[in-house]
Design an enzyme around this catalytic site. Structure first.
Site, PDB file in Angstrom:
ATOM      1  N   GLY B  19      50.331  41.364  42.963  1.00  0.00           N
ATOM      2  CA  GLY B  19      51.642  41.981  42.799  1.00  0.00           C
ATOM      3  C   GLY B  19      52.003  42.166  41.331  1.00  0.00           C
ATOM      4  N   PHE B 119      27.804  30.160  39.638  1.00  0.00           N
ATOM      5  CA  PHE B 119      28.531  30.098  40.901  1.00  0.00           C
ATOM      6  C   PHE B 119      27.607  30.564  42.015  1.00  0.00           C
ATOM      7  CE2 PHE B 119      32.389  29.998  43.351  1.00  0.00           C
ATOM      8  CZ  PHE B 119      33.274  29.304  42.545  1.00  0.00           C
ATOM      9  N   GLN B 240      36.936  32.896  55.894  1.00  0.00           N
ATOM     10  CA  GLN B 240      35.976  32.002  55.246  1.00  0.00           C
ATOM     11  C   GLN B 240      36.430  30.541  55.350  1.00  0.00           C
ATOM     12  OE1 GLN B 240      35.296  32.116  50.761  1.00  0.00           O
ATOM     13  NE2 GLN B 240      33.317  32.795  51.523  1.00  0.00           N
ATOM     14  N   HIS B 242      35.902  26.646  54.001  1.00  0.00           N
ATOM     15  CA  HIS B 242      35.347  25.804  52.949  1.00  0.00           C
ATOM     16  C   HIS B 242      34.856  24.543  53.645  1.00  0.00           C
ATOM     17  CE1 HIS B 242      34.823  23.470  49.355  1.00  0.00           C
ATOM     18  NE2 HIS B 242      35.067  24.538  48.628  1.00  0.00           N
ATOM     19  N   LEU B 252      41.437  20.778  49.303  1.00  0.00           N
ATOM     20  CA  LEU B 252      40.051  21.130  49.046  1.00  0.00           C
ATOM     21  C   LEU B 252      39.352  20.120  48.124  1.00  0.00           C
ATOM     22  CD1 LEU B 252      39.142  24.757  48.238  1.00  0.00           C
ATOM     23  CD2 LEU B 252      38.270  22.999  46.752  1.00  0.00           C
ATOM     24  N   THR B 254      36.144  20.090  45.831  1.00  0.00           N
ATOM     25  CA  THR B 254      35.276  21.148  45.314  1.00  0.00           C
ATOM     26  C   THR B 254      33.799  20.875  45.572  1.00  0.00           C
ATOM     27  OG1 THR B 254      34.350  20.765  43.118  1.00  0.00           O
ATOM     28  CG2 THR B 254      36.706  20.804  43.266  1.00  0.00           C
ATOM     29  N   GLU B 255      33.030  21.977  45.568  1.00  0.00           N
ATOM     30  CA  GLU B 255      31.573  21.926  45.709  1.00  0.00           C
ATOM     31  C   GLU B 255      30.953  21.000  44.659  1.00  0.00           C
ATOM     32  OE1 GLU B 255      32.502  25.416  46.326  1.00  0.00           O
ATOM     33  OE2 GLU B 255      31.335  25.796  48.123  1.00  0.00           O
ATOM     34  N   ARG B 286      28.248  27.791  51.515  1.00  0.00           N
ATOM     35  CA  ARG B 286      29.436  27.344  52.249  1.00  0.00           C
ATOM     36  C   ARG B 286      29.328  27.541  53.751  1.00  0.00           C
ATOM     37  NH1 ARG B 286      34.508  29.534  48.564  1.00  0.00           N
ATOM     38  NH2 ARG B 286      34.123  28.075  46.873  1.00  0.00           N
ATOM     39  N   HIS B 353      39.914  28.849  54.385  1.00  0.00           N
ATOM     40  CA  HIS B 353      40.111  28.981  52.955  1.00  0.00           C
ATOM     41  C   HIS B 353      40.560  30.382  52.547  1.00  0.00           C
ATOM     42  CE1 HIS B 353      39.625  27.877  48.842  1.00  0.00           C
ATOM     43  NE2 HIS B 353      38.572  28.623  48.624  1.00  0.00           N
ATOM     44  N   ARG B 398      33.299  36.568  51.734  1.00  0.00           N
ATOM     45  CA  ARG B 398      33.636  36.780  50.321  1.00  0.00           C
ATOM     46  C   ARG B 398      32.706  35.992  49.415  1.00  0.00           C
ATOM     47  NH1 ARG B 398      37.396  33.845  46.474  1.00  0.00           N
ATOM     48  NH2 ARG B 398      37.258  32.191  48.009  1.00  0.00           N
TER      49      ARG B 398
HETATM   50  C1  LIG Z   1      42.462  26.192  46.726  1.00  0.00           C
HETATM   51  C2  LIG Z   1      42.029  27.608  46.465  1.00  0.00           C
HETATM   52  C3  LIG Z   1      41.169  27.894  45.401  1.00  0.00           C
HETATM   53  C4  LIG Z   1      40.762  29.210  45.144  1.00  0.00           C
HETATM   54  N1  LIG Z   1      39.919  29.456  44.093  1.00  0.00           N
HETATM   55  C5  LIG Z   1      39.515  30.731  43.831  1.00  0.00           C
HETATM   56  C6  LIG Z   1      38.660  31.031  42.717  1.00  0.00           C
HETATM   57  O1  LIG Z   1      38.284  30.139  41.967  1.00  0.00           O
HETATM   58  N2  LIG Z   1      38.282  32.310  42.506  1.00  0.00           N
HETATM   59  C7  LIG Z   1      38.695  33.329  43.311  1.00  0.00           C
HETATM   60  O2  LIG Z   1      38.319  34.467  43.072  1.00  0.00           O
HETATM   61  N3  LIG Z   1      39.525  33.086  44.362  1.00  0.00           N
HETATM   62  C8  LIG Z   1      39.940  31.823  44.640  1.00  0.00           C
HETATM   63  N4  LIG Z   1      40.770  31.583  45.712  1.00  0.00           N
HETATM   64  C9  LIG Z   1      41.354  32.727  46.432  1.00  0.00           C
HETATM   65  C10 LIG Z   1      42.460  33.389  45.587  1.00  0.00           C
HETATM   66  O3  LIG Z   1      43.150  32.401  44.867  1.00  0.00           O
HETATM   67  C11 LIG Z   1      43.483  34.156  46.434  1.00  0.00           C
HETATM   68  O4  LIG Z   1      42.820  34.971  47.335  1.00  0.00           O
HETATM   69  C12 LIG Z   1      44.362  35.032  45.568  1.00  0.00           C
HETATM   70  O5  LIG Z   1      44.953  34.266  44.553  1.00  0.00           O
HETATM   71  C13 LIG Z   1      45.444  35.763  46.342  1.00  0.00           C
HETATM   72  O6  LIG Z   1      46.286  36.442  45.437  1.00  0.00           O
HETATM   73  P1  LIG Z   1      47.420  37.462  45.923  1.00  0.00           P
HETATM   74  O7  LIG Z   1      48.053  38.010  44.699  1.00  0.00           O
HETATM   75  O8  LIG Z   1      46.854  38.406  46.895  1.00  0.00           O
HETATM   76  O9  LIG Z   1      48.455  36.549  46.731  1.00  0.00           O
HETATM   77  P2  LIG Z   1      49.284  35.222  46.355  1.00  0.00           P
HETATM   78  O10 LIG Z   1      48.971  34.676  45.024  1.00  0.00           O
HETATM   79  O11 LIG Z   1      49.159  34.337  47.525  1.00  0.00           O
HETATM   80  O12 LIG Z   1      50.769  35.751  46.248  1.00  0.00           O
HETATM   81  C14 LIG Z   1      51.515  36.169  47.380  1.00  0.00           C
HETATM   82  C15 LIG Z   1      52.908  36.523  46.917  1.00  0.00           C
HETATM   83  O13 LIG Z   1      53.604  37.144  47.983  1.00  0.00           O
HETATM   84  C16 LIG Z   1      54.907  36.588  48.084  1.00  0.00           C
HETATM   85  N5  LIG Z   1      55.348  36.785  49.467  1.00  0.00           N
HETATM   86  C17 LIG Z   1      54.682  36.520  50.608  1.00  0.00           C
HETATM   87  N6  LIG Z   1      55.415  36.863  51.677  1.00  0.00           N
HETATM   88  C18 LIG Z   1      56.583  37.381  51.200  1.00  0.00           C
HETATM   89  C19 LIG Z   1      57.752  37.912  51.808  1.00  0.00           C
HETATM   90  N7  LIG Z   1      57.893  37.991  53.131  1.00  0.00           N
HETATM   91  N8  LIG Z   1      58.748  38.341  51.009  1.00  0.00           N
HETATM   92  C20 LIG Z   1      58.645  38.254  49.654  1.00  0.00           C
HETATM   93  N9  LIG Z   1      57.557  37.753  49.034  1.00  0.00           N
HETATM   94  C21 LIG Z   1      56.541  37.333  49.806  1.00  0.00           C
HETATM   95  C22 LIG Z   1      54.754  35.168  47.653  1.00  0.00           C
HETATM   96  O14 LIG Z   1      55.977  34.635  47.234  1.00  0.00           O
HETATM   97  C23 LIG Z   1      53.773  35.341  46.490  1.00  0.00           C
HETATM   98  O15 LIG Z   1      54.470  35.709  45.331  1.00  0.00           O
HETATM   99  C24 LIG Z   1      41.193  30.270  45.977  1.00  0.00           C
HETATM  100  C25 LIG Z   1      42.052  29.989  47.038  1.00  0.00           C
HETATM  101  C26 LIG Z   1      42.447  28.670  47.306  1.00  0.00           C
HETATM  102  C27 LIG Z   1      43.317  28.400  48.495  1.00  0.00           C
END
Ligand SMILES: Cc1cc2nc3c(=O)[nH]c(=O)nc-3n(C[C@H](O)[C@H](O)[C@H](O)COP(=O)(O)OP(=O)(O)OC[C@H]3O[C@@H](n4cnc5c(N)ncnc54)[C@H](O)[C@@H]3O)c2cc1C
Lengths: 80, 587
Positions: B19, B119, B240, B242, B252, B254-255, B286, B353, B398
């Site tokens: 966003g 990785f 996916q 984990h 989580l 980590t690996e 994984r 995950h 992924r």
């Molecule tokens: C523990 C963990 C570790 C990870 N590590 C990695 C990594 O090392 N490398 C990698 O590539 N990926 C990683 N991932 C995956 C990655 O972090 C996420 O897929 C990614 O950050 C998602 O980003 P996004 O901007 O799509 O959504 P998000 O960051 O989830 O943001 C969603 C936004 O939408 C808003 N929102 C939701 N619903 C509403 C609503 N109804 N009204 C208003 N606002 C709303 C929320 O407030 C938030 O601001 C990891 C995931 C996890 C869980």
């Protein structure tokens, strides 16, 4: 008298970006909930203003709060 | 009574990486942009990402976007669209350098270039040998990313609507999207936010499963809103796992723990991975480790009174190694599993995950759906990017570090495309009379319900059924029963009631509204999984153990109305290079 709406606001702000914090804050609220004092609410509110990674560092004991007045609340979270 | 209306050139729902990368393009181009978010922007779930962001910078050894593309296609088990994958991998170095320029504190090599980590799944020369491709900012890459983007957005005067929850899409009779209906949590007020472009960047829906690494906010709101507005959801069976989430908590591990020598044990104390992956053992990929753990548990060799988890043993590494190299893991184990890994093993289960599927889009972030004979007809005015979208670069599985890349590349692409539409010169379309009706009806029902089931009861039951019937290994019997149970829960969800009817920060009401979105996402997931009779990537069916390219090299589309499925072809044609035709996925 405790301000209900303040607690409601606090409850929502316990929704975080990291599951670790969600879980600890949830346990704390479940245990303390409606019996939380105004003073504790103010302390918690200040902690909730922190970023998630910094908050988790405090809870996990990897860091200490800059401001000693926060210490009791940090301690409460660490044991939640 | 119709709610007040506010108008913007563009609205973005979600302030995570996707966003805020989109809003930055729009705000810098001088458009009026509103970004809505349920929580403060820097508390979006992107902060949780630790591992890194993938880009073929070639700072450690030779690398190329074409090799990254190959790894991504292979990782996707050929369900990814090759045009989108080419676009993403080619753009990767550019978006990473842009982030560097914005001030993101990447780890560095002695010569000042960005340091890159190894990785799983990252290879040079089409699988020949490993390559270091992950760019990271210590173990806080996601945190650094959202903070950098937030600062930039503040500078560009993006307008944030913090603690606002979008409830439903506004779509007119022509099918054009004209904005959203939203709830301001602090006042409980409902408003229509109208825009010429509406972007969903609402993240994933990991909370539909009982065992999840995702934060509580990940309730799939964007997916629910799109589905209720008649837009299909793509490849939702692909989730996916984990392998090592703390049993009962999800957090989580980590690996890296297995990299340091941690091993997995079943109830007989057997190091079972030696049987499933004789070479890589506990360090296999994984999906392989998750499936092996699941099989051990299903065959009765799980641990604990419920025999529902396996153990991750570390104590043989010695207290010094654990304290020095794995301090955060020790804290997590003590806090969430009540065990000190210096003495006792950590109970772990395969844990949800990441959601590969989502709202179907093209490389410009435009939402697409079948219409008039085309499988990819544009839904005017509507865009999606990030984990809520399916463009599809991840296909059936992924590759690690490709999600942070996806959110930045396609958030930016959607922003650029919208800027090129010259929205300033266009007038707002008239809003349909019933613009807010669906949301108002949902709220009115909740306000009017005097008695009914509790929201957490239904939500927890849903998570439990999804975990039991749509877990790592799936089969027809489990899935058919799961579909039945989820449909029953769907009925129950229509009769929930809340005790608190206050307006300010009514978390109970928000959770009831989120339940509708969890429900749509769960139905999409299990109905799509039930229908796909093959194993591909994350969809592992014990009754159909192989990939079936003849019948199933296609994307699933699920429609909420009628709970119906459709399919569309996978795009095997890249933008400029030759296609990578499907072959067996072996590592
Ligand atoms: C523990 C963990 C570790 C990870 N590590 C990695 C990594 O090392 N490398 C990698 O590539 N990926 C990683 N991932 C995956 C990655 O972090 C996420 O897929 C990614 O950050 C998602 O980003 P996004 O901007 O799509 O959504 P998000 O960051 O989830 O943001 C969603 C936004 O939408 C808003 N929102 C939701 N619903 C509403 C609503 N109804 N009204 C208003 N606002 C709303 C929320 O407030 C938030 O601001 C990891 C995931 C996890 C869980």
């Amino acid at each position: 008298m405790m301000d209900d709406r303040r607690l409601a606001r606090l409850r929502w702000r316990c929704r975080r970006g990291m599951l670790e914090n969600d879980l600890v804050l949830g346990r704390f609220l479940d245990a303390r909930g409606a019996s939380i004092t105004e003073d504790d609410m103010a302390l918690l509110d200040r902690l909730l203003d922190m970023t998630d990674t910094d908050l988790w560092d405090l809870i996990a004991g990897r860091a200490e709060p800059d401001d000693a007045t926060l210490a009791p609340m940090v301690k409460a979270l660490r044991t939640s | 009574m119709s709610p007040p209306v506010r108008r913007f050139d563009a609205i973005i729902v979600g302030a995570g990486g996707a966003g805020m990368r989109a809003s930055l393009q729009l705000a810098e181009a001088g458009l009026s942009v509103a970004v809505l978010t349920k929580v403060f922007p820097t508390r979006s779930h992107t902060v949780a990402a630790q591992g890194g962001i993938g880009a073929s910078l070639g700072n450690m050894s030779e690398d190329s976007w074409l090799w990254h593309m190959y790894d991504t296609i292979k990782g996707s088990d050929w369900l990814g669209d090759q045009d989108a994958i080419e676009y993403m991998c080619k753009m990767a170095p550019k978006v990473v350098y842009e982030l560097e320029h914005f001030g993101m504190p990447f780890d560095r090599n002695p010569d000042g270039t960005i340091y890159q980590r190894p990785f799983g799944g990252h290879s040079a020369n089409f699988g020949e040998k490993a390559v270091q491709r992950a760019c990271a900012a210590a173990d806080r890459t996601g945190h650094a990313l959202v903070h950098t983007l937030y600062q930039r957005n503040v500078r560009a005067r993006t307008q944030f609507f913090v603690e606002w929850m979008a409830l439903d899409l506004v779509r007119d009779a022509d099918g054009e999207v004209l904005g959203v209906v939203a709830l301001e949590m602090e006042t409980g007020e409902v408003m229509v936010l109208q825009a010429k472009a509406t972007v969903f960047a609402t993240g994933g829906a990991g909370r539909i499963f009982a065992a999840s690494t995702n934060a509580f906010i990940n309730t799939g709101d964007g997916l629910g809103m799109a589905a209720r507005a008649g837009i299909p959801l793509e490849d939702m069976e692909m989730w996916q796992f984990h392998p090592t989430g703390v049993a009962g908590a999800g957090v989580l591990i980590t690996e890296g723990v297995r990299g340091e020598g941690g091993i997995l044990l079943n109830s007989n104390g057997e190091r079972f991975m030696e049987r499933y992956a004789p070479n890589l053992k506990d360090l296999a990929s994984r999906d392989v480790v998750s499936r092996s753990m699941d099989q051990e548990i299903k065959e009765g060799r799980g641990c604990g009174p419920e025999k529902d988890h396996v153990l991750l043993k570390l104590d043989h590494l010695g207290p010094e190694v654990i304290i020095k190299r794995l301090p955060s893991i020790r804290e997590i184990a003590i806090k969430f599993a009540n065990v000190d890994p210096i003495r006792e093993p950590i109970p772990v289960v395969p844990t949800i995950h990441y959601q590969m599927g989502g709202i179907p889009t093209n490389v410009h972030g435009q939402v697409v759906a079948p219409a008039g004979g085309s499988p990819n007809e544009i839904v005017p005015g509507f865009y999606a990017a990030g984990e809520c979208a399916c463009v599809s670069v991840h296909g059936a599985n992924r590759l690690g570090t490709n999600s942070l890349l996806d959110i930045v590349v396609f958030g930016r692409a959607a922003g650029d495309f919208i800027v090129a539409q010259n929205l300033k010169a266009q007038a707002h379309k008239p809003l349909p009379r019933d613009a807010a009706d669906r949301s108002l009806a949902r709220l009115a029902r909740l306000d009017g319900a005097k008695s009914g089931e509790r929201v957490p009861d239904v939500a927890n039951a849903l998570r439990k059924e999804m975990q039991a019937h749509c877990g790592v290994y799936r089969n027809q019997e489990l899935l058919s029963e799961g579909v039945r149970k989820v449909m029953e829960l769907d009925e129950r969800s229509k009769r929930v009631a809340i005790a608190d009817h206050s307006r300010t920060f009514n978390t109970a009401r928000v959770e009831a509204l989120e339940l509708d979105n969890l429900m749509e996402t769960a139905k999409a997931t299990i109905v799509s999984a039930e229908a796909r009779r093959e194993s591909r990537g994350a969809q592992a069916r014990s009754d159909y153990p192989s990939r079936d390219d003849v019948n199933w090299l296609k994307h699933t589309l699920w429609y909420s109305e009628g709970n119906r499925l459709d399919y569309k072809p996978v795009n095997l044609k890249p933008l400029t290079v030759d296609s990578f035709p499907p072959k067996a996925r072996t590592y």
